[in-house]
Write a protein that holds these residues in place. Structure first.
Motif, short mmCIF file in Angstrom:
data_model
loop_
_atom_site.label_atom_id
_atom_site.label_comp_id
_atom_site.label_asym_id
_atom_site.label_seq_id
_atom_site.Cartn_x
_atom_site.Cartn_y
_atom_site.Cartn_z
N UNK A 173 14.77 6.27 -6.96
CA UNK A 173 16.08 6.24 -7.62
C UNK A 173 16.45 4.81 -8.03
N UNK A 174 16.19 3.83 -7.19
CA UNK A 174 16.67 2.46 -7.46
C UNK A 174 15.61 1.57 -8.10
N UNK A 175 14.34 1.88 -7.86
CA UNK A 175 13.23 1.12 -8.45
C UNK A 175 13.33 -0.39 -8.25
N UNK A 176 13.62 -0.81 -7.05
CA UNK A 176 13.56 -2.23 -6.74
C UNK A 176 12.10 -2.62 -6.51
N UNK A 177 11.83 -3.89 -6.58
CA UNK A 177 10.49 -4.38 -6.26
C UNK A 177 10.35 -4.40 -4.74
N UNK A 178 9.34 -3.70 -4.22
CA UNK A 178 9.15 -3.66 -2.78
C UNK A 178 7.80 -4.29 -2.43
N UNK A 179 7.82 -5.21 -1.49
CA UNK A 179 6.58 -5.71 -0.89
C UNK A 179 6.61 -5.27 0.57
N UNK A 180 5.69 -4.39 0.89
CA UNK A 180 5.70 -3.65 2.15
C UNK A 180 4.47 -4.05 2.96
N UNK A 181 4.65 -4.32 4.22
CA UNK A 181 3.53 -4.71 5.07
C UNK A 181 3.19 -3.58 6.03
N UNK A 182 1.91 -3.27 6.14
CA UNK A 182 1.49 -2.26 7.11
C UNK A 182 0.05 -2.51 7.53
N UNK A 183 -0.33 -1.98 8.69
CA UNK A 183 -1.77 -1.92 8.98
C UNK A 183 -2.24 -0.48 9.06
N UNK A 184 -1.43 0.43 8.44
CA UNK A 184 -1.85 1.83 8.33
C UNK A 184 -2.30 2.10 6.89
N UNK A 185 -3.58 2.49 6.75
CA UNK A 185 -4.12 2.76 5.42
C UNK A 185 -3.39 3.94 4.77
N UNK A 186 -3.10 4.98 5.58
CA UNK A 186 -2.44 6.17 5.03
C UNK A 186 -1.05 5.82 4.50
N UNK A 187 -0.35 4.97 5.24
CA UNK A 187 0.99 4.56 4.82
C UNK A 187 0.91 3.77 3.50
N UNK A 188 -0.08 2.86 3.44
CA UNK A 188 -0.25 2.04 2.23
C UNK A 188 -0.49 2.92 1.00
N UNK A 189 -1.39 3.90 1.14
CA UNK A 189 -1.74 4.74 -0.01
C UNK A 189 -0.58 5.65 -0.38
N UNK A 190 0.08 6.18 0.62
CA UNK A 190 1.17 7.12 0.36
C UNK A 190 2.30 6.47 -0.44
N UNK A 191 2.63 5.22 -0.11
CA UNK A 191 3.83 4.60 -0.66
C UNK A 191 3.58 3.86 -1.97
N UNK A 192 2.41 3.27 -2.13
CA UNK A 192 2.28 2.14 -3.06
C UNK A 192 1.83 2.49 -4.46
N UNK A 193 2.12 1.54 -5.38
CA UNK A 193 1.49 1.51 -6.69
C UNK A 193 0.17 0.74 -6.60
N UNK A 194 0.11 -0.16 -5.63
CA UNK A 194 -1.05 -1.04 -5.50
C UNK A 194 -1.14 -1.50 -4.06
N UNK A 195 -2.37 -1.56 -3.53
CA UNK A 195 -2.58 -2.06 -2.18
C UNK A 195 -3.34 -3.38 -2.27
N UNK A 196 -2.74 -4.43 -1.70
CA UNK A 196 -3.37 -5.75 -1.67
C UNK A 196 -4.06 -5.86 -0.31
N UNK A 197 -5.40 -5.83 -0.33
CA UNK A 197 -6.16 -5.85 0.92
C UNK A 197 -6.47 -7.29 1.29
N UNK A 198 -6.09 -7.68 2.51
CA UNK A 198 -6.30 -9.06 2.96
C UNK A 198 -7.46 -9.14 3.95
N UNK A 199 -8.08 -10.31 4.03
CA UNK A 199 -9.17 -10.53 4.98
C UNK A 199 -8.59 -10.96 6.31
N UNK A 200 -9.39 -10.87 7.40
CA UNK A 200 -8.94 -11.44 8.68
C UNK A 200 -8.69 -12.94 8.51
#
Ligand SMILES: Nc1ncnc2c1ncn2[C@@H]1O[C@H](COP(=O)(O)OP(=O)(O)O)[C@@H](O)[C@H]1O
Ligand SMILES: [Mg+2]
Length: 265
Positions: free
Chosen positions: A192-219
């Motif tokens: 509804x609001x379409x704000x820019x969201x930067x969301x942090x998670x270590x759950x792959x399912x959560x990342x895929x469910x929510x996002x337009x894009x997943x930025x994968x980081x290294x250790x």
């Protein structure tokens, strides 16, 4: 740098811990479009929270540059253009949900916004309703479940009206069933609001469910290893979430994460 995007250039962050320097982030380059929902995904300690804190202007980078729609994090934060959803909701215990959400609206009222664009108490009620909290607006935080409190934290962030919303593992303390329900609510309000969201998670399912894009980081030291576009249709209905395309994206994200581990020094 273009002013309609969030740009991160050659960012690094070194902490000093007991006289030893800890390189938390190095060579981070990425950018986010206005209205995009992006997830930072990676193992614990890879610098996700650090990157979010740099974006929020709570911490200063060692090298590199950040621009939030043309502004530095400090400027954007002074203009109340950044909302933060933390891991634990941090509501005022003596105040009702409605009072908690309205307080955030008042504290974050932006001087640069015309009076008719200022949010009203109805907006607080509307966001509470969208998050399924309308029957609990008068309740105190202690009378609510963990999932409800976290939804209230999301409501508080949305009434702020900030362009950029930073969410640091906001659902990590919830059980799996509650998490799923709260994720769906977040998606509904975001659509509804379409704000820019930067969301942090270590759950792959959560990342895929929510996002337009997943930025994968290294250790550690954290780098952007790869970015995976999540071109699944929106709204993310149960049909979408149960589809073979969803499962394929989930596998892809997990595979990229593993490749990032192997790539680490
Ligand atoms: N204030 C700090 N002082 C020293 N080291 C820190 C500080 N904040 C984070 N770190 C270190 O930086 C690295 C990244 O931490 P963090 O950003 O919290 O990772 P993540 O959120 O991905 O789990 C870790 O090694 C952590 O110990
Ligand atoms: Mg963290």
């Amino acid at each position: 740098m273009p002013s309609d995007r969030i740009e991160i250039r050659d960012l690094s962050k070194t902490f000093d811990r007991d006289g030893q320097s800890v390189l938390a982030l190095t060579g981070v380059n990425t950018s986010f479009a206005r209205g995009e929902f992006v997830t930072l995904f990676g193992p614990s300690g890879c610098g996700k929270s650090t990157l979010l804190r740099l974006l929020a202007g709570l911490e200063r980078q060692s090298t590199g540059e950040i621009r939030l729609f043309g502004q530095t994090p400090a400027e954007a934060s002074r203009l109340k253009n950044i909302a933060w959803v933390p891991q634990s909701p941090g509501l005022l215990p003596w105040a009702s949900l409605r009072a908690n959400v309205r307080l955030s609206e008042r504290l974050n009222r932006r001087a640069d916004r015309a009076p008719d664009r200022r949010r009203t108490p109805e907006d607080a009620d509307e966001v509470l309703r969208d998050l399924g909290l309308e029957d609990f607006a008068e309740a105190r935080p202690a009378q609510l479940s963990g999932g409800m409190r976290q939804r209230a934290a999301i409501a508080r962030a949305f009434v702020q009206g900030a362009e950029l919303m930073l969410m640091d593992e906001p659902f990590s303390a919830l059980d799996e069933l509650t998490r799923d329900a709260v994720r769906l609510r977040l998606l509904q309000v975001w659509e509804k609001h379409r704000k820019t969201v930067i969301f942090v998670t270590h759950s792959a399912a959560e990342a895929v469910m929510l996002s337009d894009r997943v930025v994968v980081m290294t250790p550690r030291p954290g780098r952007v290893f790869r970015e995976v576009p999540i071109d699944l249709p929106r709204p993310r209905t149960p049909d979408v979430l149960d589809s073979p395309a969803f499962d394929a994206k989930l596998r892809e994200v997990k595979h990229v994460l593993r490749a990032g581990w192997e790539d680490a020094p």
